[in-house]
Scaffold this motif. Structure first.
Motif, PDB file in Angstrom:
ATOM      1  N   UNK A  28       2.972 -63.782 -20.446  1.00 56.41           N
ATOM      2  CA  UNK A  28       3.615 -65.053 -20.761  1.00 56.41           C
ATOM      3  C   UNK A  28       5.114 -64.821 -20.876  1.00 56.41           C
ATOM      4  N   UNK A  29       5.877 -65.683 -20.229  1.00 57.63           N
ATOM      5  CA  UNK A  29       7.333 -65.529 -20.280  1.00 57.63           C
ATOM      6  C   UNK A  29       7.825 -65.739 -21.708  1.00 57.63           C
ATOM      7  N   UNK A  30       8.678 -64.841 -22.209  1.00 59.14           N
ATOM      8  CA  UNK A  30       9.221 -65.010 -23.571  1.00 59.14           C
ATOM      9  C   UNK A  30       9.981 -66.319 -23.696  1.00 59.14           C
ATOM     10  N   UNK A  31       9.808 -66.972 -24.816  1.00 54.40           N
ATOM     11  CA  UNK A  31      10.472 -68.254 -25.072  1.00 54.40           C
ATOM     12  C   UNK A  31      11.814 -67.986 -25.743  1.00 54.40           C
ATOM     13  N   UNK A  32      12.889 -68.227 -24.998  1.00 58.55           N
ATOM     14  CA  UNK A  32      14.249 -68.018 -25.512  1.00 58.55           C
ATOM     15  C   UNK A  32      14.977 -69.356 -25.469  1.00 58.55           C
ATOM     16  N   UNK A  33      15.459 -69.847 -26.608  1.00 62.91           N
ATOM     17  CA  UNK A  33      16.173 -71.136 -26.622  1.00 62.91           C
ATOM     18  C   UNK A  33      17.415 -71.091 -25.728  1.00 62.91           C
ATOM     19  N   UNK A 286      18.683 -61.027 -14.597  1.00 64.03           N
ATOM     20  CA  UNK A 286      17.668 -61.632 -15.472  1.00 64.03           C
ATOM     21  C   UNK A 286      16.304 -61.579 -14.793  1.00 64.03           C
ATOM     22  N   UNK A 287      16.265 -61.918 -13.509  1.00 65.65           N
ATOM     23  CA  UNK A 287      15.000 -61.878 -12.771  1.00 65.65           C
ATOM     24  C   UNK A 287      14.449 -60.464 -12.710  1.00 65.65           C
ATOM     25  N   UNK A 288      15.318 -59.482 -12.536  1.00 62.07           N
ATOM     26  CA  UNK A 288      14.869 -58.092 -12.509  1.00 62.07           C
ATOM     27  C   UNK A 288      14.275 -57.682 -13.852  1.00 62.07           C
ATOM     28  N   UNK A 289      14.950 -58.063 -14.946  1.00 60.12           N
ATOM     29  CA  UNK A 289      14.458 -57.706 -16.280  1.00 60.12           C
ATOM     30  C   UNK A 289      13.084 -58.310 -16.530  1.00 60.12           C
ATOM     31  N   UNK A 290      12.858 -59.531 -16.053  1.00 60.40           N
ATOM     32  CA  UNK A 290      11.536 -60.150 -16.266  1.00 60.40           C
ATOM     33  C   UNK A 290      10.469 -59.451 -15.435  1.00 60.40           C
ATOM     34  N   UNK A 291      10.797 -59.069 -14.201  1.00 60.69           N
ATOM     35  CA  UNK A 291       9.807 -58.369 -13.381  1.00 60.69           C
ATOM     36  C   UNK A 291       9.450 -57.009 -13.986  1.00 60.69           C
ATOM     37  N   UNK A 292      10.428 -56.324 -14.585  1.00 57.63           N
ATOM     38  CA  UNK A 292      10.125 -55.065 -15.284  1.00 57.63           C
ATOM     39  C   UNK A 292       9.192 -55.334 -16.455  1.00 57.63           C
ATOM     40  N   UNK A 293       9.381 -56.461 -17.119  1.00 57.95           N
ATOM     41  CA  UNK A 293       8.523 -56.830 -18.239  1.00 57.95           C
ATOM     42  C   UNK A 293       7.102 -57.132 -17.759  1.00 57.95           C
ATOM     43  N   UNK A 294       6.985 -57.814 -16.621  1.00 62.10           N
ATOM     44  CA  UNK A 294       5.672 -58.100 -16.048  1.00 62.10           C
ATOM     45  C   UNK A 294       4.956 -56.797 -15.690  1.00 62.10           C
ATOM     46  N   UNK A 363       7.489 -53.496 -25.543  1.00 60.80           N
ATOM     47  CA  UNK A 363       8.379 -53.987 -26.600  1.00 60.80           C
ATOM     48  C   UNK A 363       9.836 -53.668 -26.283  1.00 60.80           C
ATOM     49  N   UNK A 364      10.070 -52.486 -25.714  1.00 60.31           N
ATOM     50  CA  UNK A 364      11.438 -52.107 -25.332  1.00 60.31           C
ATOM     51  C   UNK A 364      11.979 -53.037 -24.255  1.00 60.31           C
ATOM     52  N   UNK A 365      11.163 -53.286 -23.217  1.00 61.54           N
ATOM     53  CA  UNK A 365      11.614 -54.145 -22.131  1.00 61.54           C
ATOM     54  C   UNK A 365      11.717 -55.597 -22.554  1.00 61.54           C
ATOM     55  N   UNK A 366      10.934 -55.995 -23.554  1.00 62.33           N
ATOM     56  CA  UNK A 366      11.061 -57.350 -24.087  1.00 62.33           C
ATOM     57  C   UNK A 366      12.431 -57.536 -24.727  1.00 62.33           C
ATOM     58  N   UNK A 367      12.865 -56.550 -25.490  1.00 59.15           N
ATOM     59  CA  UNK A 367      14.210 -56.612 -26.091  1.00 59.15           C
ATOM     60  C   UNK A 367      15.287 -56.559 -25.016  1.00 59.15           C
ATOM     61  N   UNK A 368      15.039 -55.749 -23.981  1.00 63.47           N
ATOM     62  CA  UNK A 368      15.998 -55.674 -22.881  1.00 63.47           C
ATOM     63  C   UNK A 368      16.122 -57.017 -22.178  1.00 63.47           C
TER      64      UNK A 368
END
Length: 462
Positions: A28-33, A286-294, A363-368
């Motif tokens: 699930x994509x993190x919810x960031x305001x 930003x897109x790269x960071x999300x793909x690393x998270x996936x 958790x690390x990549x989520x913070x990233x």
């Protein structure tokens, strides 16, 4: 013999249906305001407008277009990023292979001399061609998750390539602008030096005529010497900047030069901005960071699945005969079907440790990812304020140059009339040189901010 393979096929199909299970969490994509608008939006620009992907054409420089084109073809950092994309694509193919059966063909030929019961010693041949297939049932979703992680990493590598491309292009633009800035500053220094030498020559003539003192000449000689001393460091910095530009476009330093063009001849593209809510869809980092998270989320499934039993089906078939002439006859056909199950019992905590490691990496990549998102908004905000303030600074500095030029002309006229002394002329001369030099630097800062603004919210191409 036909019924056994059919039963095995039915059993295998049933297990494949069960293999739809997965022991890992769904991503699930993190919810960031997100902010509704920028802190200081431009009142004259529609917020639905964004910089184009070829934003550098807005500066109206054919030389800049040429340099960026060469960098896109020959830059080494970009070539490395492209190779990483190819590596990631290969990893996807490797990871996906586990979802398919493996098929191997083999053949053996044996000649033996051995004791045969009732027949004594005999010499005989044995031929055995065989085809073997094996398949690991992805019962817990481990192999599917491995492939999903590889795919996400491959997509991330493409976004990384775009980030590298943006970095390279912006570096070429700012380095080229810096080279023009140094050329302009050198030209300003040389013009002031020429003017100072003319004044010095006049003072020497006046000294000969007795209307100027030796002190007047010495003071102007000091000014001329300082102007001369200011040029070599700028020449050194100019050559070093051009050499850096050569590296960016993949050329040797002696093959690149910036021998024409000025900052003032460049076109200033307008500062454009879009809605903050659309920024995350445009930024490749930003897109790269999300793909690393996936990918990290999929790796959690891989680690958890390793705790459960592993089920593998193996089937083999072929022929076995002592004579080649009768090898492929139905009577010599052999086959086998087997299923194996392996349950991890004790691995010294390695499997549980892998699960903990995968969770920690997520958790690390989520913070990233969170930092990348908020940094993206901060970058755009910084770029907007830099573009606005450097433009205002440039307008004010131009006004300062105009006033300093007028003051210097007045001082020269009044000194010729005997109204002011040499000190006044020297002060206005130094003020004019400083103002002109500062104007060139401010022009560069404004162009740099425009590059920064264009690359901080440039659209992804993937």
């Amino acid at each position: 013999m036909k019924s056994l393979p059919s039963a095995a096929a039915i059993f295998g199909c049933a297990l494949c249906v069960l293999a739809a299970c997965s022991v890992g969490p769904a991503y699930q994509r993190p919810d960031i305001p997100l902010p509704e608008q920028w802190r200081d939006p431009s009142p004259t620009v529609a917020q639905s407008i964004w910089p184009q992907s070829d934003w550098w054409h807005g500066f109206g420089s054919d030389r800049l277009d040429q340099l960026i084109g060469e960098a896109q073809r020959r830059n080494d950092d970009l070539a490395v990023a492209i190779a990483r994309v190819q590596e990631a694509d290969a990893q996807v193919r490797i990871a996906g292979a586990a979802l398919l059966p493996t098929v191997d063909a083999g053949a053996t030929a044996t000649r033996e001399h051995a004791q045969v019961t009732g027949e004594g010693l005999r010499t005989f041949n044995l031929f055995n061609p065989e085809l073997t297939a094996s398949y690991e049932l992805d019962f817990w979703g481990k192999n599917r998750a491995t492939r999903a992680a590889a795919r996400a990493s491959a997509v991330a590598s493409r976004y990384d390539q775009q980030t590298v491309a943006l970095t390279v292009i912006s570096s070429v633009a700012t380095t080229y602008f810096q080279a023009l800035e140094l050329r302009d500053r050198i030209e300003v220094a040389r013009e002031n030096l020429s003017n100072g030498e003319k004044i010095l020559h006049g003072f020497k003539l006046e000294e000969t005529a007795g209307t100027a003192t030796g002190l007047d000449v010495a003071q102007q000689e000091t000014t001329v010497a300082l102007l001369k001393a200011a040029i070599p460091p700028m020449l050194q910095q100019f050559r070093q900047t051009v050499n850096a530009l050569a590296v960016l476009i993949g050329e040797t330093p002696e093959s690149v030069d910036v021998d024409m063009g000025t900052l003032s001849a460049l076109t200033r593209p307008p500062v454009v901005e879009g809605l903050p809510s659309h920024l995350l869809a445009r930024r490749p980092d930003v897109a790269e960071a999300e793909q690393r998270l996936i990918a990290a989320n999929a790796n959690i499934t891989v680690a958890r699945a390793a705790l459960f039993p592993n089920i593998e089906l193996t089937a083999g078939g072929g022929f076995e005969s002592s004579a080649l002439t009768s090898l492929i006859s139905p009577a010599n056909r052999v086959w086998s079907v087997s299923a194996g199950l392996t349950q991890p019992i004790f691995h010294g905590g390695a499997l549980r440790g892998q699960v903990a490691l995968s969770n920690a990496q997520y958790a690390e990549l989520l913070s990233t990812y969170h930092k990348t998102v908020i940094s993206a908004f901060s970058n755009v905000e910084n770029a907007l304020v830099a573009a606005q303030q450097t433009l205002d600074q440039q307008l004010r500095q131009q006004e300062a140059v105009d006033r300093a030029q007028r003051a210097f002309q007045f001082a020269q006229t009044q000194m010729s009339a005997g109204v002011v002394n040499i000190l006044t002329v020297l002060n206005t001369e130094n003020a004019l040189f400083s103002a002109q030099d500062e104007l060139v630097q401010v022009q560069y800062l404004h162009l740099q901010s425009l590059v920064y603004k264009s690359t901080s919210d440039c659209r992804c191409r993937y």
